[in-house]
Enzyme design. Structure first.
Site, mmCIF file in Angstrom:
data_model
loop_
_atom_site.group_PDB
_atom_site.id
_atom_site.type_symbol
_atom_site.label_atom_id
_atom_site.label_comp_id
_atom_site.label_asym_id
_atom_site.label_seq_id
_atom_site.Cartn_x
_atom_site.Cartn_y
_atom_site.Cartn_z
ATOM 1 N N ILE B 49 -5.143 -9.868 -1.571
ATOM 2 C CA ILE B 49 -6.326 -10.362 -0.849
ATOM 3 C C ILE B 49 -6.741 -11.722 -1.416
ATOM 4 C CG2 ILE B 49 -8.756 -9.894 -0.278
ATOM 5 C CD1 ILE B 49 -6.886 -7.801 0.851
ATOM 6 N N HIS B 51 -9.935 -13.262 -1.770
ATOM 7 C CA HIS B 51 -11.335 -12.877 -1.620
ATOM 8 C C HIS B 51 -12.198 -14.071 -1.245
ATOM 9 C CE1 HIS B 51 -10.770 -8.791 -3.077
ATOM 10 N NE2 HIS B 51 -9.936 -9.287 -3.978
ATOM 11 N N ARG B 312 -4.534 -4.265 -13.725
ATOM 12 C CA ARG B 312 -5.383 -5.452 -13.810
ATOM 13 C C ARG B 312 -5.670 -5.713 -15.290
ATOM 14 N NH1 ARG B 312 -6.956 -1.078 -10.286
ATOM 15 N NH2 ARG B 312 -9.061 -1.562 -9.567
ATOM 16 N N GLU B 338 -8.214 -10.726 -13.897
ATOM 17 C CA GLU B 338 -8.155 -9.588 -12.981
ATOM 18 C C GLU B 338 -8.726 -10.064 -11.646
ATOM 19 O OE1 GLU B 338 -10.934 -6.375 -13.872
ATOM 20 O OE2 GLU B 338 -11.961 -7.665 -15.297
ATOM 21 N N SER B 339 -8.866 -9.160 -10.698
ATOM 22 C CA SER B 339 -9.390 -9.568 -9.403
ATOM 23 C C SER B 339 -10.720 -10.309 -9.599
ATOM 24 C CB SER B 339 -9.615 -8.343 -8.528
ATOM 25 O OG SER B 339 -10.144 -8.731 -7.291
#
Lengths: 424, 476
Positions: B49, B51, B312, B338-339
């Site tokens: 994704i 984001h 992650r 991480e995300s």
């Protein structure tokens, strides 16, 4: 654009038998499209014997069985293209295919016979937890590596699934020097033929663990351990029953899925149970002039039945092209065939009596093991036939021959129902 | 004399983005990777994704780099030819009681500079995504959210860095780092390397390398997430990424189309110790399927074709650490990515390159190659163009992976290009051969044969993903 009366998608057992029947029934313009480098399909990797008992009354290996049909294709001078992938079939039967020599080619067919076969369910489809190392193969991939490429995929093996390919591979791996520790089967019965359990497992002392599944796969690079556990009635693993096997290979024989991406793309209606096209008595799909046979239609147990079914599809496609379908005065409305009480499906699933030959073989599978029971056939509410069977099992395909005579004995029903009945 | 101006540890998406941005400058750069290929760990197993940037706290580095990365992704995908699509996302609020949280998310997004955010009521959301469950209350719509091929992005960055002179060393595990009078000495599994600057882009291992040179320790927890991938026949079930309201472990289980047309469900969030612990668990997969169904109805779960787990690199402070380490001059951390790390990577590369450029006083290159051409996808060609291609190179007429319709030509390209594929997974990530519904059941033997012929190598030497992941164990 090239033109053919009948284009057959796939040169495996179904495609070959369909082509031969089409030609023998008066259509000269027939073309087989095959994606592999030779005709014969999956039979080429099935080097064990046991093929052809019904068709030739002798036990042949897969390649031998295929060769008998390939020889006929050659004798009848039926053209075929190898290494040719069909990319698309339009609803108006324009076939787009591709190969290295001709590039993209388009062929206009008057009739199409779908004979693409099936593929194996993969680990992913089962959501088996654990690592994703090398050493996890579907049984058919392992079979190809061993029998066609000449390589051993592993030395210490656990097999999940007791479908026929899994059973055959348990024996093959053993014969090639690997140790097969166990065959686990989720269901309380095997999905394979009885004769294969005897000849491939029992004869080699390979344990068949019914009601078991894989609950963990360990090994970050190559498989190192597989954990099996017993499952309860809802197929959920039972805590405390785990057994871990040190091994380097997991083979999966967990079901076959008809390969119908092309059929779905062209708009053919699919059967929710078989995952193949819905067909009528002529093995014709929801698109007129498009026929289906073999494992793309429904997964078979014996290739002999594939050949029989495909010959019928070829004959019907020829009649369609020649305009000689046996149309009668009445009975054009389809009769729906219902599968109930243990019968999972029937092929075909509709019958138009006007187009039915004097005898029609209906094939079906059951959803469980049944002993000393009856296969009953109802025309609407009335039972018109009942056949005693000592045992019915999901791994074996069943059939019932519907005759025109029987059909004419009663008023045309709206529905024909197949059921398993335990007693009267 | 030092071997390199800059050594980057890790060829994941952060390391590759840093290397690519650094390759704009006149510098001798090397990327050290312990695995056989780029994109082998965290970068290969995530949601894919891009984001929008409404999750991170306003003023945080995460927020800033996420929004910047999102803005950069479109033109980067054009320059570097990787699949990316701005599809938009919805964050689903199930109950009226949770509305303050949704509102807070909206306000955070606005504060972060995310454009186009709006809150939709149930009817508006359902009109956009008819397969949302009916029991939702409202949704936050973020039109700038997107989807990207994580492999494609990582590989594109690395290939472009390579084209601009960055060296890549695989199977080269850094074992120890020593500060020297000038620069650093890195002991690796393949001998010693010296460099003026080190960029620590080692994902879940970034704490290990940081702690080798610094007294101010950091700690990174591998946070595992299980995913399920569904067949392309389910790929249109939703058109946008569907999130739950975030909880303390992150963004929860999402449902998203992938840029290649599959449907992806996941991830879970479980903190573990093993930095290589990428095993899925039954509980994890069950939870993914259950949670995914809370926001989206009628998910065709029989269409699952594979499941996987990714890690992650969760840093204790839940913030990107991108800076020169204060007690190790010349050592630049790129840690805690991480995300939204994948979304932020273009901006992370930019930021790291700026730090290093200032540090070393690097000058821009005049001949920097800004663009890179990906592997040709014949499906994008007209029939005439495709025929011309096959005439010129018949391998493009030979389908190897029937599920994804990948030709021998594409596979040969994947193997022969710089930083080419050396394993089945390498080919899969570059071409998608083996990534379809049969999961390489049909094509694996054929791809192995092509790989063996091209490398060249024996069939017994062909691996799934390098090291001891051999596929066949011998001739029969």
């Amino acid at each position: 654009m090239e033109k053919y009366d009948i284009v057959i998608i796939g040169g495996g057992p179904a495609g070959l038998a369909a082509a031969i029947a089409a030609k023998n029934n008066g259509v000269d313009s027939v073309l087989i499209l095959e994606r592999d480098k030779e005709l014969g399909g999956i039979l080429n990797q099935c080097i064990h014997n046991g093929f052809g008992l019904h068709t030739f009354s002798e036990e042949l290996t897969g390649p031998e069985y295929a060769q008998r049909f390939i020889d006929q294709v050659h004798a009848l001078q039926i053209p075929y293209l190898l290494n040719t992938m069909v990319m698309d079939i339009s609803p108006s039967k324009c076939v787009t295919a591709m190969n290295k020599v001709q590039g993209m080619l388009t062929i206009q067919a008057r009739a199409v016979i779908l004979a693409m076969g099936c593929r194996e369910r993969s680990r992913g489809a089962l959501n088996i937890p654990g690592y994703r190392p090398a050493g996890i193969f579907s049984a058919g991939t392992a079979q190809r590596l061993v029998n066609m490429e000449g390589y051993l995929p592993g030395r210490n093996v656990v097999i999940l699934g007791s479908g026929d390919i899994g059973l055959i591979m348990a024996r093959r791996m053993t014969l090639e020097g690997a140790k097969v520790q166990a065959v686990a089967e989720l269901m309380p019965y095997s999905g394979g033929l009885k004769r294969n359990i005897v000849q491939c497992l029992d004869d080699f002392n390979i344990p068949l663990k019914l009601s078991h599944t894989v609950v963990d796969i360990r090994g970050k690079e190559r498989v190192e351990q597989i954990t099996l556990a017993q499952v309860d009635k809802n197929n959920q693993p039972i805590a405390g029953t785990e057994e871990t096997y040190d091994c380097d290979t997991l083979l999966l024989s967990v079901g076959l899925i008809p390969e119908n991406e092309l059929s779905a793309q062209m708009g053919v209606s699919m059967h929710p149970v078989t995952a193949g096209p819905k067909v009528n008595e002529s093995l014709e799909t929801s698109i007129e002039g498009v026929f289906a046979c073999g494992n793309v239609l429904h997964v078979h147990d014996l290739v002999d039945f594939v050949s029989q079914e495909a010959a019928l599809a070829g004959k019907n496609a020829a009649a369609y092209v020649r305009g000689t379908r046996c149309g009668r005065q009445e009975g054009f409305a389809p009769i729906f065939i219902k599968a109930q009480q243990g019968v999972r499906y029937t092929v075909p699933s509709t019958i138009r009596p006007a187009y039915m030959a004097d005898k029609l073989t209906l094939r079906f599978r059951v959803g469980n093991v049944y002993k000393n029971c009856y296969v009953s056939v109802y025309f609407d509410q009335e039972r018109v036939a009942r056949q005693k069977r000592p045992v019915l099992a999901p791994g074996e395909m069943e059939s019932f021959t519907l005759t025109r005579q029987l059909l004419q004995k009663y008023p045309y029903p709206e529905a024909i129902t197949f059921k398993i009945e335990q007693d009267i | 004399m030092l071997d390199y101006d800059v050594v980057v540890i890790g060829a994941g998406v952060s390391g590759s983005a840093c290397a690519r941005e650094l390759s704009r400058f006149q510098a001798k750069i090397c990327v050290l990777e312990k695995e056989e290929d780029v994109c082998c760990q965290t970068s290969k197993a995530n949601s894919g994704i891009v984001h929008a940037g409404f999750d991170a706290a306003p003023g945080s580095l995460m927020a800033r780099l996420n929004v910047r990365g999102n803005q950069m992704m479109g033109s980067l995908s054009e320059d570097l030819d990787f699949p990316y699509r701005q599809t938009g996302a919805l964050v689903i609020c199930q109950n009226v009681e949770d509305m303050p949280n949704l509102q807070a998310l909206y306000e955070r997004g606005v504060a972060n500079g995310v454009e186009g955010l709006c809150i939709l009521d149930k009817e508006q959301a359902l009109a956009m995504e008819p397969n949302l469950t009916g029991n939702m209350y409202a949704a936050l719509y973020a039109p700038t959210s997107g989807i990207v091929c994580p492999f494609g992005l990582n590989i594109a960055l690395a290939e472009n860095a390579c084209a601009n002179g960055v060296e890549f060393r695989f199977y080269t595990e850094v074992l120890d780092i020593q500060k020297q009078d000038k620069g650093f000495l890195l002991h690796t599994s393949q001998g010693d390397y010296t460099a003026a600057c080190v960029v620590n882009a080692a994902g879940v291992y970034a704490d290990v390398f940081h702690n080798m040179v610094s007294g101010q320790k950091i700690h990174i927890t591998p946070r595992r997430g299980d995913y399920c991938l569904l067949d392309k026949s389910a790929g249109k079930h939703v058109e946008r990424t569907i999130f739950s309201l975030p909880n303390r472990y992150g963004k929860g289980v999402l449902v998203t189309p992938t840029v290649h047309g599959n449907l992806l469900l996941g991830p879970t969030a479980v903190d573990i110790d093993d930095k290589e612990g990428t095993n899925t668990t039954r509980e994890g997969l069950d939870l993914v399927l259950k949670k995914a169904g809370e926001n989206v109805r009628d998910l065709p779960l029989r269409q699952v074709i594979t499941s996987f787990a990714g890690l992650r690199a969760h840093e204790d402070g839940h913030e990107f650490i991108i800076r020169e380490v204060s007690d190790a001059e010349g050592f630049v951390d790129c840690a805690g990515i991480e995300s939204p790390g994948l979304s932020s990577c273009p901006a992370i590369g930019e930021m790291v390159a700026k730090i290093v450029q200032k540090k070393l006083g690097l000058y821009p290159k005049e001949d920097f190659i800004k663009t890179r051409k990906g592997i040709l996808d014949p499906k994008t060609l007209s029939m005439e163009e495709r025929n011309a291609l096959i005439l010129q190179n018949p391998a493009y007429g030979n389908i190897i992976c029937r599920c994804e319709m990948i030709t021998e030509g594409e596979i040969l390209d994947a193997i022969s290009r710089p930083l080419g594929a050396k394993s089945l997974d390498g080919i899969k990530r570059r071409t998608r051969a083996g990534m379809g519904r049969c999961q390489s059941g049909f094509c694996a033997p054929r791809t192995m044969e092509i790989l063996a012929r091209s490398l060249p190598a024996g069939m017994e030497e062909i691996t799934k993903s390098g090291k001891a992941s051999g596929i066949v164990v011998g001739k029969k």
